[in-house]
Scaffold this active site. Structure first.
Site, short mmCIF file in Angstrom:
data_model
loop_
_atom_site.label_atom_id
_atom_site.label_comp_id
_atom_site.label_asym_id
_atom_site.label_seq_id
_atom_site.Cartn_x
_atom_site.Cartn_y
_atom_site.Cartn_z
N GLU A 37 1.10 -0.90 0.27
CA GLU A 37 -0.04 -0.27 0.36
C GLU A 37 1.12 1.11 -0.18
OE1 GLU A 37 -2.60 0.45 3.17
OE2 GLU A 37 -3.68 2.70 2.52
N ARG A 264 5.59 -12.62 9.83
CA ARG A 264 6.97 -11.62 9.88
C ARG A 264 7.94 -11.20 9.93
NH1 ARG A 264 2.50 -7.28 8.58
NH2 ARG A 264 3.65 -5.30 9.17
N LYS A 274 4.66 0.43 9.58
CA LYS A 274 4.70 2.04 8.58
C LYS A 274 4.11 3.05 9.65
CE LYS A 274 3.19 -0.02 5.00
NZ LYS A 274 2.69 0.03 3.62
P1 ATP Z 1 2.56 -1.99 8.33
O1 ATP Z 1 1.76 -2.78 9.32
O2 ATP Z 1 3.97 -2.30 8.29
O3 ATP Z 1 2.01 -0.80 7.75
P2 ATP Z 1 1.88 -3.51 5.43
O4 ATP Z 1 1.51 -4.92 5.84
O5 ATP Z 1 0.47 -2.90 6.16
O6 ATP Z 1 3.03 -3.44 7.02
P3 ATP Z 1 1.81 -3.35 2.63
O7 ATP Z 1 2.27 -2.53 2.28
O8 ATP Z 1 0.65 -3.53 2.93
O9 ATP Z 1 2.04 -3.36 4.65
O10 ATP Z 1 2.69 -4.79 2.90
C1 ATP Z 1 2.78 -5.13 1.53
C2 ATP Z 1 3.53 -6.78 1.24
O11 ATP Z 1 4.50 -6.37 2.52
C3 ATP Z 1 2.60 -7.26 2.20
O12 ATP Z 1 1.67 -8.60 1.43
C4 ATP Z 1 2.29 -7.43 3.53
O13 ATP Z 1 2.38 -9.27 3.65
C5 ATP Z 1 4.29 -7.88 3.62
N1 ATP Z 1 4.72 -7.19 4.82
C6 ATP Z 1 4.80 -6.64 5.02
N2 ATP Z 1 4.98 -6.19 6.20
C7 ATP Z 1 5.96 -7.26 6.94
C8 ATP Z 1 7.33 -7.88 7.38
N3 ATP Z 1 7.27 -7.45 8.91
N4 ATP Z 1 8.21 -8.81 6.94
C9 ATP Z 1 7.34 -9.86 6.00
N5 ATP Z 1 6.39 -9.09 5.55
C10 ATP Z 1 5.65 -7.91 5.75
#
Ligand code: ATP
Ligand code: MG
Length: 563
Positions: A37, A264, A274
């Site tokens: 996102e 994660r 984020k």
């Molecule tokens: P945050 O929780 O930090 O906002 P998010 O999952 O909302 O992260 P996205 O932009 O939706 O952020 O993430 C894009 C992809 O990266 C998703 O498939 C998510 O599952 C993966 N991702 C995000 N954070 C991690 C992490 N700490 N470890 C592994 N994969 C991750």
């Protein structure tokens, strides 16, 4: 890519794919996607997901799409879109012409929502957000049906069209799936599909839409439209999988990707959310998303980490479903091993102390050869200037040395790396008793060999004063003082654990003169000091700035014991 030599070790996701291929599922096709996102910069957790998704595509001769999940326009913007594109490219991956936006599908998503209404599987609800929450029930108590749940298909179609046409205010109505308000899985209790958002300008679709689809509805359909075979995501989506499958089953999409969850990445002494990273930036705790202390890809790049090191890190941590907190040492070790091979050696004096060689001719100078890498002859050598006035590091001289001190002491000898043996004859102090200069004698017979009959044990680095370049050098340390700042026993806010000493700036360092020509982002080993990267961000006054990428050895344990 260097990791092509070292194939990714197998993991449970690759085993699922192997099995699917054996069974001819998806006609032997493998298609993944990385779906960020654009509401912030990518961080080290995303690196794990990128390497996993793009790595699988590469190893199975499949494809991996880059898709922006852009359904939340008020938190997203083009700066983030561009930074994400640059970061994934920099990591070494390519998506050919498969750069997509969920917003590309807004028209199709709208049609799918209409289909759900027609099938009696969605309805327009007038409850407000608060009421919806209250009707939803809890983990232990079932939810209740909304009084608007039994609206006719015709009425729902009419109201949904009018939602789209802008007839209702934000929050006045939502479109919900009609599933089961008593489901033990709260995600299945009539989740919201569309909400009304007036007055936001979407970075891709402008003001075309005043209703926006929710993530769960959008994500599975985007995957299906793109023909994704394996939709890999993190474990927090496990409870959403029944919903993912429900949408695709009810809509009978031709492609039904399999959602697979993994754990994660959490990295010690930092945060990888984020929302929290955004607040560090917005509240000015760091210089920005690209601050070298940030666990963002942009921050790590500016710090001097290479894509190879980050990919090797991912190879070492692997992919499982188990929760894990990865030590910072592991990441730093990958960075160090990579730089040990790649980084040319240079000399740099970070805390200068002047040395005058009293028996060296005034105005004289000579050029001494020095290898660029002790183990790699192919990296060649350079000539470094030597002259009467030098700088050494203040730590390399002690008037009252501790036991086993092998560096310079009054009356003692030390070898200047790549140069001569010198002896300290006189210590000059200022009026406060601080040592400000050493007067030394150099032995012209000792270039490349020890003086006969004398054993000189210590070797220290130095630079010629008049030939050196002055630089600012920034020493970075952990951003937080706690290994899990957002999950501590005390339950305090993670910002309470910000490390006040995460940045130490040395304003006047003396480097080998040639380092003034280092390319932005170029990394060197400053001998005995660590790895340092020419800061790629120009300063207003064109100052030469180096960032410490990583120390030579792991000094963190030592620091912890001291404090
Ligand atoms: P945050 O929780 O930090 O906002 P998010 O999952 O909302 O992260 P996205 O932009 O939706 O952020 O993430 C894009 C992809 O990266 C998703 O498939 C998510 O599952 C993966 N991702 C995000 N954070 C991690 C992490 N700490 N470890 C592994 N994969 C991750
Ligand atoms: Mg997310």
């Amino acid at each position: 890519m260097s990791d092509q030599a070292a194939p990714a070790p197998t993991n449970f996701i690759r085993q699922i794919i192997d099995e699917d291929l054996r069974n001819g599922k998806h006609k032997g096709r493998v298609a993944t996607r990385f779906p960020p996102e654009p509401n912030g910069y990518l961080h080290v957790g995303h690196v794990k997901s990128i390497v996993l998704n793009f790595g699988i595509a590469r190893d199975y001769q499949g494809t991996c799409n880059l898709r922006f999940d852009d359904t939340n326009p008020h938190k997203e913007n083009l700066e983030f879109v561009q930074a994400i594109i640059a970061d994934v490219r920099w990591l070494g991956y390519d998506w050919d012409d498969r750069l997509f936006y969920a917003s590309d599908y807004f028209a199709q998503l709208y049609e799918f929502a209409v289909q759900l209404i027609q099938k009696g599987k969605a309805y327009v609800d007038d409850l407000n957000a608060e009421q919806i929450r209250e009707y939803r029930g809890t983990l232990t108590a079932p939810g209740r049906n909304s009084p608007f749940r039994e609206r006719s298909v015709a009425e729902n179609l009419d109201l949904f069209a009018r939602m789209r046409a802008g007839e209702f205010a934000d929050g006045e109505k939502v479109l919900r799936a009609k599933i089961d308000m008593t489901s033990p899985n709260i995600n299945m209790r009539d989740p919201t599909l569309y909400r009304i958002r007036h007055g936001v300008i979407h970075h891709q679709t402008g003001d075309e839409w005043c209703i926006y689809p929710m993530y769960d509805f959008t994500h599975c359909i985007s995957d299906a439209l793109e023909g994704i075979t394996h939709s890999i995501c993190t474990l927090e989506f496990e409870d959403h999988r029944p919903l993912y499958d429900w949408f695709l089953d009810v809509l009978a999409t031709p492609c039904h990707p399999q959602q697979i969850e993994f754990s994660r990445l959490s990295l010690a002494y930092t945060v990888t959310s984020k929302r929290k990273l955004t607040s560090l930036v917005e509240d000015g705790h760091v210089e920005g998303w690209q601050d070298p202390r940030m666990p963002t890809i942009a921050g790590m790049r500016r710090r001097g980490y290479s894509p190879e090191a980050l990919r090797e890190f991912c190879r070492r941590i692997g992919v499982t479903k188990a929760d894990n907190l990865v030590e910072m040492e592991l990441l730093e070790d990958c960075v160090r091993s990579d730089l040990n091979i790649r980084a040319p050696r240079r000399m740099a004096v970070l805390r200068p102390l002047k040395v005058v060689l009293t028996n060296y001719p005034d105005g004289g100078e000579e050029m001494l050869p020095a290898a660029n890498h002790p183990q790699d002859e192919a990296m060649g050598s350079r000539l470094i200037p030597f002259s009467r006035e030098l700088y050494i590091d203040v730590e390399d001289f002690k008037e009252e040395p501790p036991k086993k001190y092998k560096r310079l002491v009054p009356g003692g000898e030390v070898r200047l790396r790549n140069a001569y043996v010198v002896r300290c004859d006189e210590v000059i102090k200022d009026e406060h008793g601080n040592v400000i200069e050493l007067r030394c004698h150099y032995d012209s017979e000792t270039l490349g060999k020890n003086p006969e009959g004398r054993k000189v044990q210590g070797v220290i680095h130095w630079v010629s004063a008049q030939h050196s370049s002055v630089a600012e050098v920034r020493l970075y340390d952990r951003l937080f003082t706690h290994p899990t700042p957002d999950n501590t026993k005390e339950g305090k806010d993670y910002r309470e654990y910000l490390n006040p000493n995460s940045l130490l700036t040395l304003m006047e360092c003396y480097l080998e003169g040639s380092l003034a020509e280092a390319r932005p982002g170029e990394v060197f080993q400053f001998e005995r000091e660590g790895y340092f990267c020419r800061d790629p961000h120009p300063t207003a006054d064109q100052k030469l700035v180096f960032n410490r990428t990583v120390t030579l050895r792991d000094t963190w344990a030592k620091i912890e014991n001291k404090s």
